[in-house]
Every structure is written in structure tokens, then in C-alpha cells.
Write a protein that holds these residues in place. Structure first.
Motif, mmCIF file in Angstrom:
data_model
loop_
_atom_site.group_PDB
_atom_site.id
_atom_site.type_symbol
_atom_site.label_atom_id
_atom_site.label_comp_id
_atom_site.label_asym_id
_atom_site.label_seq_id
_atom_site.Cartn_x
_atom_site.Cartn_y
_atom_site.Cartn_z
ATOM 1 N N ARG A 127 60.582 69.900 62.576
ATOM 2 C CA ARG A 127 60.404 71.795 63.225
ATOM 3 C C ARG A 127 60.106 72.398 64.307
ATOM 4 N NH1 ARG A 127 60.411 73.003 57.773
ATOM 5 N NH2 ARG A 127 62.388 73.100 57.394
ATOM 6 N N ALA A 128 58.237 71.944 63.664
ATOM 7 C CA ALA A 128 56.617 72.181 64.630
ATOM 8 C C ALA A 128 57.663 71.832 66.215
ATOM 9 C CB ALA A 128 55.969 72.563 64.131
ATOM 10 N N ALA A 129 57.743 70.743 65.951
ATOM 11 C CA ALA A 129 58.329 70.585 67.648
ATOM 12 C C ALA A 129 59.077 71.220 68.170
ATOM 13 C CB ALA A 129 58.185 69.124 67.852
ATOM 14 N N ARG A 130 60.376 71.537 67.784
ATOM 15 C CA ARG A 130 61.427 72.398 68.383
ATOM 16 C C ARG A 130 60.941 73.147 68.691
ATOM 17 N NH1 ARG A 130 64.102 68.846 64.480
ATOM 18 N NH2 ARG A 130 64.643 70.448 62.891
ATOM 19 N N GLY A 131 59.835 74.247 67.605
ATOM 20 C CA GLY A 131 60.019 75.218 67.980
ATOM 21 C C GLY A 131 58.867 75.387 69.436
ATOM 22 N N GLY A 132 57.823 74.117 69.633
ATOM 23 C CA GLY A 132 56.778 74.447 70.094
ATOM 24 C C GLY A 132 55.534 75.141 70.012
ATOM 25 N N ASP A 133 55.409 75.170 68.741
ATOM 26 C CA ASP A 133 54.297 75.505 67.709
ATOM 27 C C ASP A 133 53.330 74.578 67.704
ATOM 28 O OD1 ASP A 133 52.930 76.329 66.302
ATOM 29 O OD2 ASP A 133 53.889 77.910 65.623
ATOM 30 N N LEU A 134 52.533 74.170 69.056
ATOM 31 C CA LEU A 134 51.711 73.262 69.060
ATOM 32 C C LEU A 134 50.475 72.758 68.115
ATOM 33 C CD1 LEU A 134 50.715 70.967 71.010
ATOM 34 C CD2 LEU A 134 49.505 72.062 71.859
ATOM 35 N N ASP A 135 50.317 74.336 67.496
ATOM 36 C CA ASP A 135 49.116 74.431 66.199
ATOM 37 C C ASP A 135 49.789 73.687 65.050
ATOM 38 O OD1 ASP A 135 46.862 75.220 68.037
ATOM 39 O OD2 ASP A 135 48.058 77.312 67.970
ATOM 40 N N ILE A 136 50.594 74.014 64.396
ATOM 41 C CA ILE A 136 51.178 73.640 63.348
ATOM 42 C C ILE A 136 52.091 72.385 63.415
ATOM 43 C CG2 ILE A 136 53.488 73.635 61.390
ATOM 44 C CD1 ILE A 136 51.445 76.313 61.210
ATOM 45 N N LEU A 137 52.556 71.511 64.814
ATOM 46 C CA LEU A 137 52.833 70.281 65.226
ATOM 47 C C LEU A 137 51.807 69.585 64.555
ATOM 48 C CD1 LEU A 137 54.875 68.534 65.791
ATOM 49 C CD2 LEU A 137 54.237 68.431 68.336
ATOM 50 N N ILE A 138 50.311 69.889 65.252
ATOM 51 C CA ILE A 138 48.935 68.584 65.505
ATOM 52 C C ILE A 138 48.532 68.065 63.985
ATOM 53 C CG2 ILE A 138 46.985 67.893 65.951
ATOM 54 C CD1 ILE A 138 46.615 70.345 68.170
ATOM 55 N N GLY A 139 48.662 69.300 63.409
ATOM 56 C CA GLY A 139 48.310 69.201 61.530
ATOM 57 C C GLY A 139 49.376 68.124 61.339
ATOM 58 N N TYR A 140 50.621 68.793 61.154
ATOM 59 C CA TYR A 140 52.220 67.858 60.579
ATOM 60 C C TYR A 140 52.500 66.409 61.291
ATOM 61 C CZ TYR A 140 52.790 71.068 57.021
ATOM 62 O OH TYR A 140 53.544 72.574 56.273
ATOM 63 N N ASP A 141 51.809 66.590 62.567
ATOM 64 C CA ASP A 141 52.535 65.216 62.964
ATOM 65 C C ASP A 141 51.606 64.135 62.350
ATOM 66 O OD1 ASP A 141 53.366 63.857 64.947
ATOM 67 O OD2 ASP A 141 51.614 63.567 65.424
ATOM 68 N N LEU A 142 50.261 64.783 62.029
ATOM 69 C CA LEU A 142 48.728 63.340 61.584
ATOM 70 C C LEU A 142 48.710 63.242 60.151
ATOM 71 C CD1 LEU A 142 45.708 65.448 63.271
ATOM 72 C CD2 LEU A 142 46.841 62.521 64.378
ATOM 73 N N ARG A 143 49.455 63.726 59.311
ATOM 74 C CA ARG A 143 49.232 63.716 57.920
ATOM 75 C C ARG A 143 50.496 62.870 58.569
ATOM 76 N NH1 ARG A 143 49.134 69.630 57.836
ATOM 77 N NH2 ARG A 143 46.968 70.161 57.214
ATOM 78 N N PHE A 144 52.144 63.382 58.823
ATOM 79 C CA PHE A 144 53.123 62.257 58.839
ATOM 80 C C PHE A 144 52.453 61.238 59.106
ATOM 81 C CE2 PHE A 144 56.502 60.012 61.089
ATOM 82 C CZ PHE A 144 57.372 59.708 59.986
ATOM 83 N N TRP A 145 52.133 60.675 60.337
ATOM 84 C CA TRP A 145 51.646 58.980 60.277
ATOM 85 C C TRP A 145 50.418 58.202 59.765
ATOM 86 C CZ3 TRP A 145 55.097 56.607 63.456
ATOM 87 C CH2 TRP A 145 55.098 57.924 64.273
ATOM 88 N N ASN A 146 49.865 59.489 59.272
ATOM 89 C CA ASN A 146 48.808 59.223 58.036
ATOM 90 C C ASN A 146 49.598 58.739 56.844
ATOM 91 O OD1 ASN A 146 45.987 57.994 58.215
ATOM 92 N ND2 ASN A 146 46.037 60.627 56.855
ATOM 93 N N GLU A 147 50.539 59.394 56.065
ATOM 94 C CA GLU A 147 50.824 59.305 55.091
ATOM 95 C C GLU A 147 51.418 58.163 55.341
ATOM 96 O OE1 GLU A 147 52.954 62.066 53.286
ATOM 97 O OE2 GLU A 147 50.573 64.245 53.127
ATOM 98 N N LEU A 148 53.183 58.130 56.050
ATOM 99 C CA LEU A 148 53.717 57.203 56.851
ATOM 100 C C LEU A 148 52.936 55.727 56.925
ATOM 101 C CD1 LEU A 148 56.680 55.901 57.093
ATOM 102 C CD2 LEU A 148 56.259 55.998 59.353
ATOM 103 N N GLY A 149 51.630 55.465 57.350
ATOM 104 C CA GLY A 149 51.347 53.951 57.258
ATOM 105 C C GLY A 149 50.755 53.597 55.666
ATOM 106 N N ALA A 150 50.240 55.046 55.458
ATOM 107 C CA ALA A 150 49.337 54.523 53.623
ATOM 108 C C ALA A 150 51.172 53.507 53.092
ATOM 109 C CB ALA A 150 49.469 55.633 52.797
ATOM 110 N N VAL A 151 52.284 54.374 53.829
ATOM 111 C CA VAL A 151 52.814 53.408 53.024
ATOM 112 C C VAL A 151 53.471 52.435 53.002
ATOM 113 C CG1 VAL A 151 55.904 53.952 52.130
ATOM 114 C CG2 VAL A 151 54.392 56.380 51.601
ATOM 115 N N VAL A 152 53.683 51.748 54.989
ATOM 116 C CA VAL A 152 54.043 50.758 55.067
ATOM 117 C C VAL A 152 53.160 49.706 55.447
ATOM 118 C CG1 VAL A 152 56.210 51.945 55.726
ATOM 119 C CG2 VAL A 152 54.003 51.712 57.490
ATOM 120 N N ALA A 153 51.920 50.252 55.346
ATOM 121 C CA ALA A 153 50.724 49.186 56.036
ATOM 122 C C ALA A 153 49.829 49.150 55.159
ATOM 123 C CB ALA A 153 50.267 49.426 57.862
ATOM 124 N N ASN A 154 47.815 48.515 55.701
ATOM 125 C CA ASN A 154 46.601 48.111 54.507
ATOM 126 C C ASN A 154 46.089 49.449 54.558
ATOM 127 O OD1 ASN A 154 45.509 47.126 56.748
ATOM 128 N ND2 ASN A 154 46.017 44.910 56.640
#
Length: 225
Positions: A127-154
């Protein structure tokens, strides 16, 4: 940052709080590439002693975000376009290894419960990416990949990829903020990736990740043009 009693801030947590705060400043572009500062300056800014500040700055240097100079203090590391390309190549190779291992072990599905929180991050990031909201995107993007990594990788792989993504954002932010076509260059395929993983479709997940990396490299090419 100070506390008393059971909520007292220990030196180690203070060190982490300062490191996190400075990392956020770098990610937001408020501390710019090449900008110099001293331990005393940061200690005065946060109203703390020099020791946890020095430790926090050393931590950020170890993460590749700062450069240290014995006589001048610290400065924000200046990444190049070639550095950025190598970051994308590195994460691409590592993620490809995750897919290959999953295929060898026959692990194509992830329990839906494990993806509930990650899906929320995906929705907010997209949602933040589509809206061009860089400040919101950075935090959620990092959390997204970090949490996904915790699920699928060591944890070692997850930490390595998180560090690469922080560095990539640090490089990208100053350019993105100045880009009138910002919205067109913010990747928003987070939900597509979660959908593919949730469905156990490794081929579709690979396709999404490949598009993510191709998008990043195309942006790097555009910078040089």
C-alpha cells in the motif's frame, strides 16, 4: 532514554537504542552519505554518556553503514551504484539457494498461521509503495522481508539478507526522494509473493522474486543513464 526501577535502561539496551535511532536517521536520509560526526556530538544530542554512543557507532560500522576515522570520528558510508548491484546479486544468489534447498527437501508449503503477521506487513508495504510513501514503505518493507526470512530460512541467512536490504535502502533513499517518478520505481509485489508462498507454489514465488531483483537492477541502470 533513561528509566528507573524495573524499567531502567541498561548500557547494552541504551547502546541498541542509539544504534537503532541512528540507523533510522540514515535510512530516512537525514544523515546523508559522507556526513561526518563525532561521538561527543551524538552523545550531546541524545543526552547520554560517550561509552554507549561509541559502542553503537562501532556496531553500525560493522554493519557497513558508517566509516570510522581515528582522527575525524565517523561518517555515513557512501555506497555506489556498483555496490548496489552487488547487493542485489548477493541477495539473489542467497534466495535462490533457499528455493533450491526447499525443493530438495520437499518443503513447498508454509503453515498459514506462520504467514499471518508477514501478510499484514506485505499489505502495508504494498500500500505504501503504490501510494509513493517512502517513509512508511521502508519500515514495512524491512519488517516484511525480515519476518519472511525468519519463516523460510535460518537466522544466519535472515540476518545477512536484512543487512543487505538496509544497505540497499541507505543507498537508494537519497535518489528516490529526488525522483519525480518515485511511485513508478517502488516495488509493490509483496502480496504476490506471500500469495505464492501461501499456496506452496515455489515456481510462482521464484517469478516474483526474480521480478523484484530485475526491478532493482533496472532502477540502477536508470540511475546511470
Amino acid at each position: 532514554m533513561r528509566g528507573t526501577g524495573s524499567t531502567a535502561v541498561t548500557r547494552s539496551t541504551l547502546r541498541q537504542q542509539i544504534a537503532d535511532a541512528l540507523r533510522d536517521e540514515v535510512l530516512a536520509g537525514r544523515l546523508k552519505p559522507g556526513q561526518e560526526f563525532t561521538v561527543k556530538l551524538i552523545a550531546d544530542q541524545y543526552g547520554v554518556s560517550a561509552t554507549p554512543v561509541r559502542e553503537a557507532l562501532v556496531d553500525l560500522s560493522a554493519q557497513g553503514l558508517l566509516d570510522s576515522d581515528q582522527h575525524r570520528g565517523f561518517r555515513v558510508h557512501r555506497f555506489t551504484v556498483d555496490d548496489y548491484r552487488r547487493m542485489v546479486d548477493a541477495r539473489s544468489l542467497v534466495i535462490d539457494g533457499i528455493f533450491r534447498q526447499a525443493e530438495r527437501q520437499g518443503r513447498s508449503t508454509v503453515p498459514g498461521k506462520a504467514l499471518v503477521s508477514v501478510r499484514r506487513r506485505a499489505e502495508e508495504a504494498a500500500r505504501a509503495a503504490r501510494g509513493g510513501d517512502l517513509d512508511i514503505l521502508i519500515g514495512y518493507d524491512l519488517r516484511f522481508w525480515n519476518e519472511l526470512g525468519a519463516v523460510v530460512a535460518n537466522s544466519y541467512i535472515s540476518e545477512f539478507l536484512h543487512r543487505l536490504r538496509v544497505q540497499a535502502w541507505v543507498f537508494a533513499v537519497p535518489f528516490l526522494r529526488a525522483d519525480p517518478e518515485l511511485r513508478d520505481w517502488l516495488w509493490n509485489g509483496h502480496e504476490d509473493l506471500i500469495d505464492a508462498i501461501g499456496a506452496g507454489d515455489l515456481a510462482a514465488a521464484r517469478t516474483v522474486v526474480d521480478s523484484y531483483n530485475d526491478h532493482a537492477l533496472a532502477w540502477a541502470d536508470r540511475l546511470e543513464q
